[in-house]
Design a protein around this motif. Structure first.
Motif, PDB file in Angstrom:
ATOM      1  N   ALA A  35     -16.011   8.550 103.559  1.00  0.00           N
ATOM      2  CA  ALA A  35     -14.747   9.016 104.327  1.00  0.00           C
ATOM      3  C   ALA A  35     -14.050   7.914 104.617  1.00  0.00           C
ATOM      4  O   ALA A  35     -12.690   7.682 104.380  1.00  0.00           O
ATOM      5  N   PHE A  36     -14.667   6.834 104.659  1.00  0.00           N
ATOM      6  CA  PHE A  36     -14.174   5.620 104.807  1.00  0.00           C
ATOM      7  C   PHE A  36     -13.256   4.940 103.507  1.00  0.00           C
ATOM      8  O   PHE A  36     -12.274   4.629 103.511  1.00  0.00           O
ATOM      9  N   GLU A  37     -14.332   5.162 102.218  1.00  0.00           N
ATOM     10  CA  GLU A  37     -13.499   4.744 101.023  1.00  0.00           C
ATOM     11  C   GLU A  37     -12.259   5.731 100.664  1.00  0.00           C
ATOM     12  O   GLU A  37     -11.444   5.235 100.262  1.00  0.00           O
ATOM     13  N   PHE A  38     -12.414   7.125 101.267  1.00  0.00           N
ATOM     14  CA  PHE A  38     -11.257   7.825 100.833  1.00  0.00           C
ATOM     15  C   PHE A  38     -10.019   7.459 101.680  1.00  0.00           C
ATOM     16  O   PHE A  38      -8.896   7.474 101.096  1.00  0.00           O
ATOM     17  N   ILE A  39     -10.188   7.089 103.038  1.00  0.00           N
ATOM     18  CA  ILE A  39      -9.163   6.529 103.726  1.00  0.00           C
ATOM     19  C   ILE A  39      -8.340   5.319 103.080  1.00  0.00           C
ATOM     20  O   ILE A  39      -7.242   5.111 102.917  1.00  0.00           O
ATOM     21  N   LEU A  40      -9.355   4.233 102.715  1.00  0.00           N
ATOM     22  CA  LEU A  40      -8.849   3.269 102.212  1.00  0.00           C
ATOM     23  C   LEU A  40      -7.990   3.401 100.804  1.00  0.00           C
ATOM     24  O   LEU A  40      -7.102   2.766 100.454  1.00  0.00           O
ATOM     25  N   SER A  41      -8.517   4.456 100.110  1.00  0.00           N
ATOM     26  CA  SER A  41      -7.736   4.737  98.867  1.00  0.00           C
ATOM     27  C   SER A  41      -6.502   5.592  98.938  1.00  0.00           C
ATOM     28  O   SER A  41      -5.714   5.399  98.143  1.00  0.00           O
ATOM     29  N   GLU A  42      -6.363   6.122 100.290  1.00  0.00           N
ATOM     30  CA  GLU A  42      -4.930   6.994 100.439  1.00  0.00           C
ATOM     31  C   GLU A  42      -3.869   6.241 101.139  1.00  0.00           C
ATOM     32  O   GLU A  42      -2.898   6.502 101.019  1.00  0.00           O
ATOM     33  N   LEU A  43      -4.472   4.985 101.579  1.00  0.00           N
ATOM     34  CA  LEU A  43      -3.412   4.274 102.273  1.00  0.00           C
ATOM     35  C   LEU A  43      -1.905   3.928 101.651  1.00  0.00           C
ATOM     36  O   LEU A  43      -0.661   4.075 102.248  1.00  0.00           O
ATOM     37  N   ASP A  44      -2.016   3.331 100.265  1.00  0.00           N
ATOM     38  CA  ASP A  44      -0.911   3.507  99.451  1.00  0.00           C
ATOM     39  C   ASP A  44      -0.239   4.491  98.680  1.00  0.00           C
ATOM     40  O   ASP A  44       0.444   4.442  97.729  1.00  0.00           O
ATOM     41  N   LYS A  45      -0.804   5.747  99.108  1.00  0.00           N
ATOM     42  CA  LYS A  45      -0.349   6.952  98.830  1.00  0.00           C
ATOM     43  C   LYS A  45       0.776   7.655  99.590  1.00  0.00           C
ATOM     44  O   LYS A  45       0.571   7.371 100.719  1.00  0.00           O
ATOM     45  N   THR A  46       1.647   8.457  99.104  1.00  0.00           N
ATOM     46  CA  THR A  46       2.453   9.267  99.975  1.00  0.00           C
ATOM     47  C   THR A  46       1.835   9.965 101.097  1.00  0.00           C
ATOM     48  O   THR A  46       0.877  10.717 100.852  1.00  0.00           O
ATOM     49  N   ALA A  47       2.420  10.104 102.109  1.00  0.00           N
ATOM     50  CA  ALA A  47       1.685  10.337 103.495  1.00  0.00           C
ATOM     51  C   ALA A  47       1.666  12.241 103.398  1.00  0.00           C
ATOM     52  O   ALA A  47       3.037  12.711 103.067  1.00  0.00           O
ATOM     53  N   LYS A  48       0.776  13.055 103.547  1.00  0.00           N
ATOM     54  CA  LYS A  48       1.039  14.299 103.375  1.00  0.00           C
ATOM     55  C   LYS A  48       0.066  14.811 104.689  1.00  0.00           C
ATOM     56  O   LYS A  48      -1.036  14.540 105.200  1.00  0.00           O
ATOM     57  N   PHE A  49       1.131  15.428 105.613  1.00  0.00           N
ATOM     58  CA  PHE A  49       0.680  15.561 106.881  1.00  0.00           C
ATOM     59  C   PHE A  49       0.031  17.225 106.743  1.00  0.00           C
ATOM     60  O   PHE A  49       0.582  18.000 106.256  1.00  0.00           O
ATOM     61  N   GLN A  50      -0.856  17.296 107.804  1.00  0.00           N
ATOM     62  CA  GLN A  50      -1.675  18.646 107.862  1.00  0.00           C
ATOM     63  C   GLN A  50      -0.703  19.586 109.142  1.00  0.00           C
ATOM     64  O   GLN A  50      -1.268  19.363 110.115  1.00  0.00           O
ATOM     65  N   MET A  51       0.248  20.063 108.588  1.00  0.00           N
ATOM     66  CA  MET A  51       1.379  20.531 109.603  1.00  0.00           C
ATOM     67  C   MET A  51       0.805  22.151 110.148  1.00  0.00           C
ATOM     68  O   MET A  51       1.244  22.148 111.561  1.00  0.00           O
ATOM     69  N   GLY A  52      -0.068  22.738 109.832  1.00  0.00           N
ATOM     70  CA  GLY A  52      -0.524  23.922 110.567  1.00  0.00           C
ATOM     71  C   GLY A  52      -0.742  23.700 111.824  1.00  0.00           C
ATOM     72  O   GLY A  52      -0.314  24.490 112.791  1.00  0.00           O
ATOM     73  N   SER A  53      -1.794  22.746 112.303  1.00  0.00           N
ATOM     74  CA  SER A  53      -2.468  22.963 113.401  1.00  0.00           C
ATOM     75  C   SER A  53      -1.850  21.205 114.189  1.00  0.00           C
ATOM     76  O   SER A  53      -2.817  20.828 115.186  1.00  0.00           O
ATOM     77  N   ALA A  54      -0.958  20.721 113.603  1.00  0.00           N
ATOM     78  CA  ALA A  54      -0.873  19.267 114.017  1.00  0.00           C
ATOM     79  C   ALA A  54      -0.100  19.240 115.463  1.00  0.00           C
ATOM     80  O   ALA A  54      -0.658  18.374 116.296  1.00  0.00           O
ATOM     81  N   ILE A  55       0.660  20.226 116.055  1.00  0.00           N
ATOM     82  CA  ILE A  55       0.992  20.155 117.330  1.00  0.00           C
ATOM     83  C   ILE A  55       0.615  21.434 118.207  1.00  0.00           C
ATOM     84  O   ILE A  55       0.891  22.488 117.839  1.00  0.00           O
ATOM     85  N   ASN A  56      -0.367  20.942 119.053  1.00  0.00           N
ATOM     86  CA  ASN A  56      -1.167  21.954 119.606  1.00  0.00           C
ATOM     87  C   ASN A  56      -0.920  22.146 121.160  1.00  0.00           C
ATOM     88  O   ASN A  56      -1.263  21.103 121.916  1.00  0.00           O
ATOM     89  N   THR A  57      -0.215  22.910 121.738  1.00  0.00           N
ATOM     90  CA  THR A  57      -0.009  23.019 122.915  1.00  0.00           C
ATOM     91  C   THR A  57      -0.927  23.551 123.819  1.00  0.00           C
ATOM     92  O   THR A  57      -1.067  23.522 125.325  1.00  0.00           O
TER      93      THR A  57
END
Length: 211
Positions: free
Chosen positions: A106-128
C-alpha cells in the motif's frame, strides 16, 4: 452529475443549486398566518428546511470536488485533504492491516501515485450520513479545506434547533415551535448555506486546493 471544468460553470452550478431552494420562503409566510393549518406548515417546513440543508451541503461539496478533479493536477500538487479522496483505499489498508506485505504494498502504491494525475473516488466522497449534524458538517468542510471559524458559533443551532427537531418530526413526535421561531431558524440556515456557497466559490477562484 455533469463534469464541471471551468470556474464560471462551477459558479453557475452553485447559483442554480441555491436559487431553487428559496421555495422555503413559502413555508415561512404560511407559518406566520392565522390559518388553522399553520402548525402543519411549520412541522413540514422544519423537515423541508433540514432536507435543503443536507442537500445543498452535499451537492455543492460534490460540485466543488468535481471541479478540483477537473483541474488535472497531480496528487503531489494538491493539498493532502484532496489527495486522500483518490488514495483512501490504500490509506485504509495502512490503517487496518496487520500484515507487513499488505502495508508495504500500500505504501509503495501511494509513493508511485504521487506524481500521477489525481483521480477521486466520487461515489461516496461526500457522506452526510443522512443526519447532517455539526460534527458531520465539520468533517465534510475539513475534507475540502474550508475554514470553519465562522460556523462554530452556530453548531448548537444545527444540532438542537434543526437536526433534533427534524428527527423528532420524522419519528412522529410533537415539536413545539412558533411561526417567528421557525422564520428565524430558516433565516439562519439559509444564511449558512449562502456562506458555504461563498466559501466554496472563493476556494475555487483562489485555487486554495493547491499545495
Amino acid at each position: 452529475m455533469a463534469k464541471i471544468r471551468a470556474l464560471d460553470h462551477f459558479q453557475d452550478a452553485l447559483d442554480k443549486e441555491m436559487s431553487w431552494r428559496l421555495e422555503l420562503k413559502a413555508f415561512s409566510i404560511a407559518s406566520r398566518s392565522n390559518s388553522t393549518d399553520r402548525r402543519h406548515f411549520i412541522r413540514a417546513g422544519v423537515a423541508l428546511l433540514y432536507a435543503h440543508w443536507e442537500g445543498f451541503v452535499k451537492n455543492s461539496s460534490e460540485s466543488y470536488l468535481g471541479f478540483v478533479s477537473s483541474r488535472g493536477l497531480k496528487y503531489s500538487e494538491l493539498k493532502s485533504c484532496f489527495s486522500v479522496f483518490g488514495l483512501k483505499s490504500k490509506l485504509q489498508t495502512l490503517s487496518d492491516s496487520r500484515q507487513s506485505f499488505a502495508n508495504i504494498d500500500a505504501f509503495e502504491f501511494i509513493l508511485s501515485e504521487l506524481d500521477k494525475t489525481a483521480k477521486f473516488q466520487m461515489g461516496s466522497a461526500i457522506n452526510t450520513e443522512s443526519n447532517l449534524t455539526s460534527k458531520v458538517f465539520d468533517n465534510i468542510a475539513r475534507s475540502l479545506d474550508i475554514d470553519l471559524a465562522s460556523y462554530t458559533s452556530r453548531f448548537n443551532l444545527i444540532d438542537e434547533s434543526l437536526v433534533r427537531r427534524r428527527n423528532m418530526i420524522a419519528h412522529g413526535e410533537f415539536v413545539d415551535i412558533g411561526g417567528r421561531e421557525f422564520g428565524e431558524l430558516q433565516d439562519a440556515v439559509l444564511q449558512m448555506m449562502r456562506e458555504y456557497k461563498a466559501d466554496l466559490e472563493n476556494a475555487a477562484s483562489t485555487e486554495s486546493y493547491k499545495r
